[in-house]
Scaffold this motif. Structure first.
Motif, PDB file in Angstrom:
ATOM      1  N   ARG A   1       0.110   9.881  -5.205  1.00 12.90           N
ATOM      2  CA  ARG A   1       0.601  11.223  -4.893  1.00 12.90           C
ATOM      3  C   ARG A   1       1.378  11.822  -6.055  1.00 12.90           C
ATOM      4  NH1 ARG A   1       3.376  12.915   0.777  1.00 12.90           N
ATOM      5  NH2 ARG A   1       1.225  12.467   1.381  1.00 12.90           N
ATOM      6  N   GLU A   2       2.181  11.006  -6.723  1.00  7.25           N
ATOM      7  CA  GLU A   2       3.050  11.508  -7.787  1.00  7.25           C
ATOM      8  C   GLU A   2       2.370  11.557  -9.154  1.00  7.25           C
ATOM      9  OE1 GLU A   2       5.983  12.838  -7.469  1.00  7.25           O
ATOM     10  OE2 GLU A   2       6.125  12.447  -5.308  1.00  7.25           O
ATOM     11  N   VAL A   3       1.316  10.755  -9.339  1.00  9.70           N
ATOM     12  CA  VAL A   3       0.641  10.690 -10.650  1.00  9.70           C
ATOM     13  C   VAL A   3      -0.796  11.194 -10.486  1.00  9.70           C
ATOM     14  CG1 VAL A   3       0.037   9.212 -12.592  1.00  9.70           C
ATOM     15  CG2 VAL A   3       2.074   8.679 -11.219  1.00  9.70           C
ATOM     16  N   PRO A   4      -1.050  12.443 -10.847  1.00  2.99           N
ATOM     17  CA  PRO A   4      -2.399  13.010 -10.684  1.00  2.99           C
ATOM     18  C   PRO A   4      -3.476  12.217 -11.410  1.00  2.99           C
ATOM     19  CG  PRO A   4      -0.804  14.731 -11.187  1.00  2.99           C
ATOM     20  CD  PRO A   4      -0.099  13.426 -11.382  1.00  2.99           C
ATOM     21  N   GLU A   5      -3.108  11.611 -12.541  1.00  2.00           N
ATOM     22  CA  GLU A   5      -4.084  10.850 -13.323  1.00  2.00           C
ATOM     23  C   GLU A   5      -4.575   9.609 -12.583  1.00  2.00           C
ATOM     24  OE1 GLU A   5      -1.611  13.237 -16.176  1.00  2.00           O
ATOM     25  OE2 GLU A   5      -1.238  12.006 -14.394  1.00  2.00           O
ATOM     26  N   ILE A   6      -3.744   9.054 -11.705  1.00  4.46           N
ATOM     27  CA  ILE A   6      -4.196   7.931 -10.870  1.00  4.46           C
ATOM     28  C   ILE A   6      -5.131   8.455  -9.787  1.00  4.46           C
ATOM     29  CG2 ILE A   6      -3.472   6.199  -9.164  1.00  4.46           C
ATOM     30  CD1 ILE A   6      -1.020   5.654 -10.790  1.00  4.46           C
ATOM     31  N   PHE A   7      -4.766   9.573  -9.198  1.00  2.34           N
ATOM     32  CA  PHE A   7      -5.588  10.152  -8.122  1.00  2.34           C
ATOM     33  C   PHE A   7      -6.974  10.535  -8.624  1.00  2.34           C
ATOM     34  CE2 PHE A   7      -7.026  13.651  -5.386  1.00  2.34           C
ATOM     35  CZ  PHE A   7      -6.896  13.050  -4.143  1.00  2.34           C
ATOM     36  N   ASP A   8      -7.051  11.077  -9.868  1.00  2.54           N
ATOM     37  CA  ASP A   8      -8.369  11.517 -10.372  1.00  2.54           C
ATOM     38  C   ASP A   8      -9.114  10.430 -11.146  1.00  2.54           C
ATOM     39  OD1 ASP A   8      -7.394  11.437 -13.021  1.00  2.54           O
ATOM     40  OD2 ASP A   8      -6.974  13.586 -13.087  1.00  2.54           O
ATOM     41  N   GLY A   9      -8.502   9.246 -11.310  1.00  2.00           N
ATOM     42  CA  GLY A   9      -9.197   8.127 -11.934  1.00  2.00           C
ATOM     43  C   GLY A   9      -9.002   7.990 -13.432  1.00  2.00           C
ATOM     44  N   THR A  10      -8.257   8.907 -14.047  1.00  3.85           N
ATOM     45  CA  THR A  10      -7.989   8.787 -15.485  1.00  3.85           C
ATOM     46  C   THR A  10      -7.204   7.503 -15.755  1.00  3.85           C
ATOM     47  OG1 THR A  10      -7.932  11.198 -15.727  1.00  3.85           O
ATOM     48  CG2 THR A  10      -6.929   9.894 -17.497  1.00  3.85           C
ATOM     49  N   VAL A  11      -6.245   7.238 -14.894  1.00  6.92           N
ATOM     50  CA  VAL A  11      -5.481   5.986 -14.949  1.00  6.92           C
ATOM     51  C   VAL A  11      -5.787   5.209 -13.669  1.00  6.92           C
ATOM     52  CG1 VAL A  11      -3.174   4.950 -14.929  1.00  6.92           C
ATOM     53  CG2 VAL A  11      -3.652   6.935 -16.393  1.00  6.92           C
ATOM     54  N   GLU A  12      -6.064   3.933 -13.827  1.00  4.47           N
ATOM     55  CA  GLU A  12      -6.437   3.096 -12.695  1.00  4.47           C
ATOM     56  C   GLU A  12      -5.319   2.111 -12.368  1.00  4.47           C
ATOM     57  OE1 GLU A  12     -10.086   0.047 -11.466  1.00  4.47           O
ATOM     58  OE2 GLU A  12     -10.191   1.237 -13.311  1.00  4.47           O
ATOM     59  N   LEU A  13      -4.935   2.069 -11.100  1.00  6.32           N
ATOM     60  CA  LEU A  13      -3.936   1.098 -10.657  1.00  6.32           C
ATOM     61  C   LEU A  13      -4.690  -0.185 -10.298  1.00  6.32           C
ATOM     62  CD1 LEU A  13      -0.990   2.000  -8.239  1.00  6.32           C
ATOM     63  CD2 LEU A  13      -1.842  -0.298  -8.621  1.00  6.32           C
ATOM     64  N   LYS A  14      -4.609  -1.174 -11.178  1.00  2.10           N
ATOM     65  CA  LYS A  14      -5.444  -2.369 -11.054  1.00  2.10           C
ATOM     66  C   LYS A  14      -4.861  -3.437 -10.117  1.00  2.10           C
ATOM     67  CE  LYS A  14      -8.638  -3.336 -13.321  1.00  2.10           C
ATOM     68  NZ  LYS A  14     -10.082  -3.239 -13.062  1.00  2.10           N
ATOM     69  N   ALA A  15      -3.542  -3.553 -10.110  1.00  2.00           N
ATOM     70  CA  ALA A  15      -2.934  -4.601  -9.286  1.00  2.00           C
ATOM     71  C   ALA A  15      -1.499  -4.217  -8.942  1.00  2.00           C
ATOM     72  CB  ALA A  15      -2.958  -5.946 -10.009  1.00  2.00           C
ATOM     73  N   ILE A  16      -1.026  -4.787  -7.844  1.00  3.28           N
ATOM     74  CA  ILE A  16       0.337  -4.505  -7.413  1.00  3.28           C
ATOM     75  C   ILE A  16       0.907  -5.732  -6.706  1.00  3.28           C
ATOM     76  CG2 ILE A  16      -0.478  -3.472  -5.253  1.00  3.28           C
ATOM     77  CD1 ILE A  16       1.918  -1.538  -5.462  1.00  3.28           C
ATOM     78  N   ALA A  17       2.172  -6.024  -6.994  1.00  2.00           N
ATOM     79  CA  ALA A  17       2.887  -7.120  -6.333  1.00  2.00           C
ATOM     80  C   ALA A  17       4.255  -6.593  -5.951  1.00  2.00           C
ATOM     81  CB  ALA A  17       3.003  -8.329  -7.258  1.00  2.00           C
TER      82      ALA A  17
ATOM     83  N   GLY B   1       0.813  -1.213   0.000  1.00  6.78           N
ATOM     84  CA  GLY B   1       0.000   0.000   0.000  1.00  6.78           C
ATOM     85  C   GLY B   1       0.843   1.258   0.000  1.00  6.78           C
ATOM     86  N   PHE B   2       2.071   1.167   0.515  1.00  6.53           N
ATOM     87  CA  PHE B   2       2.975   2.321   0.523  1.00  6.53           C
ATOM     88  C   PHE B   2       3.285   2.746  -0.910  1.00  6.53           C
ATOM     89  CE2 PHE B   2       7.441   3.994   1.011  1.00  6.53           C
ATOM     90  CZ  PHE B   2       7.096   5.166   1.678  1.00  6.53           C
TER      91      PHE B   2
END
Length: 352
Positions: free
Chosen positions: A211-227, A203-204
């Protein structure tokens, strides 16, 4: 302490600590009832009354009106009761003031204990409410002190615990350093509020990208998964929700500015940003980057098993050092991935 002085002190504390005065008074009634029984007559049923206007405290012994008295400490005969008050009947409660002469001393001691306790409870509740909404978020604090097991990070009103096991590659922080951390647990306890922090939690990384990618924060780009293998490598899968927006390039940023800011916070931990796809074959191939995949065969969609074919020169890259690339790709896609070269796959077919 005089009644008016007690009430004034109580009101000042209630105002300063933002605690309801009636809340403290009701707690004092219970505490004083217990104190009376402990210091004076234990077996008596009593009611303590605190006048919220004057601060005057009175104690009343309570007696049940009965036909025949069996316990003089809790009962009174109907005959005796009606001599005092003709309106009393069987089963009614007769009250008699029994406030001890030195009960003010007991009340003052009890008031101090109750107020201290209620202040602690109120502050604990206040801190819990403040941080419960920040659970799962990125916060910034100052390293207050440290020992061999934990860092103690001041978040303003209280200290939180950052276990050394939750740092990145056992990184060292000097006292007084401001650091970013992930608040992953808020737990009220009898001694206060336990706030647990992490920098190795997946989660970190997620919050750093937001915080660094505004498009992720506003939903334009979606972070779908992380490992994540903290301190070594992380893979994230992103999807564009807007035509014309490259999700991977957006996360990398112009000249790598965005990803470099995140890498700096992660002390050089490598990050692979790949594009998510609803087709598991495409997603698995993307997840194995930087290796180039020749083909992906879904062996069992329900059990999530896949066979990946790569060229001989891509096998070590696809598997990665100590199997890390394949392991992270598997966690990212939720598929068990078996990687083979063309030659290995052909020999297996021949044997079958």
């Amino acid at each position: 302490m005089k009644a008016d002085e007690f009430l004034k002190a109580l009101e000042e504390v209630a105002e300063e600590k933002k605690i309801d005065k009636e809340y403290i008074l009701s707690a004092m009634v219970l505490a004083l009832t217990s104190a009376y029984k402990k210091n004076f007559v234990q077996a008596t049923n009593v009611r303590v009354d605190i006048n919220s206007e004057t601060g005057e405290i009175k104690v009343f012994a309570q007696y049940i009106v009965v036909e025949k008295v069996e316990n003089k400490l809790t009962e009174i005969s109907l005959e005796e009761a009606q001599k005092i008050n003709p309106k009393l009947n069987l089963g009614d409660i007769y009250e008699k003031e029994v406030t001890p002469a030195d009960f003010g001393r007991v009340a003052a001691q009890t008031a101090k204990q109750v107020i201290i306790q209620k202040i602690k409870e109120a502050e604990r509740e206040s801190i819990t409410q403040e941080f419960i909404d920040q659970e799962g978020e990125l916060v910034t604090g100052t390293v207050n002190r440290k020992d061999n097991v934990n860092y103690y990070v001041n978040l303003g009103r209280t200290d939180a615990i950052l276990p050394r096991s939750e740092t990145i590659n056992n990184e060292e922080f000097p006292t007084g350093k401001r650091i970013k951390v992930y608040l992953f647990k808020v737990e009220p306890t009898s001694k206060g509020v336990l706030l647990l922090l992490s920098r190795s939690h997946f989660g970190f990384v997620r919050r750093l990208f937001e915080r660094e990618v505004p498009e992720i924060f506003d939903g334009t780009v979606e972070l779908k998964a992380i490992a994540r293998d903290a301190g070594s490598r992380t893979k994230i899968a992103v999807l564009s929700n807007k035509d014309g927006v490259d999700p991977v390039g957006t996360c990398i940023g112009p000249k790598g500015e965005r990803i470099n800011a995140i890498l700096k916070e992660l002390n050089g931990e490598k990050i692979d940003v790949v594009e998510w796809d609803k087709d598991p074959k495409v997603f698995i191939a993307n997840a194995l980057k930087p290796a180039t995949v020749l083909s992906v065969d879904i062996l069992d969609e329900k059990e999530k098993q896949a066979l990946v074919i790569v060229s001989d020169d891509q096998l070590s890259l696809a598997i990665g050092k100590k199997g890390q690339n394949a392991r992270l790709a598997s966690r990212l896609t939720s598929y068990r991935i078996d990687i083979k070269t063309e030659n290995e796959a052909e020999k297996q077919e021949e044997n079958e």
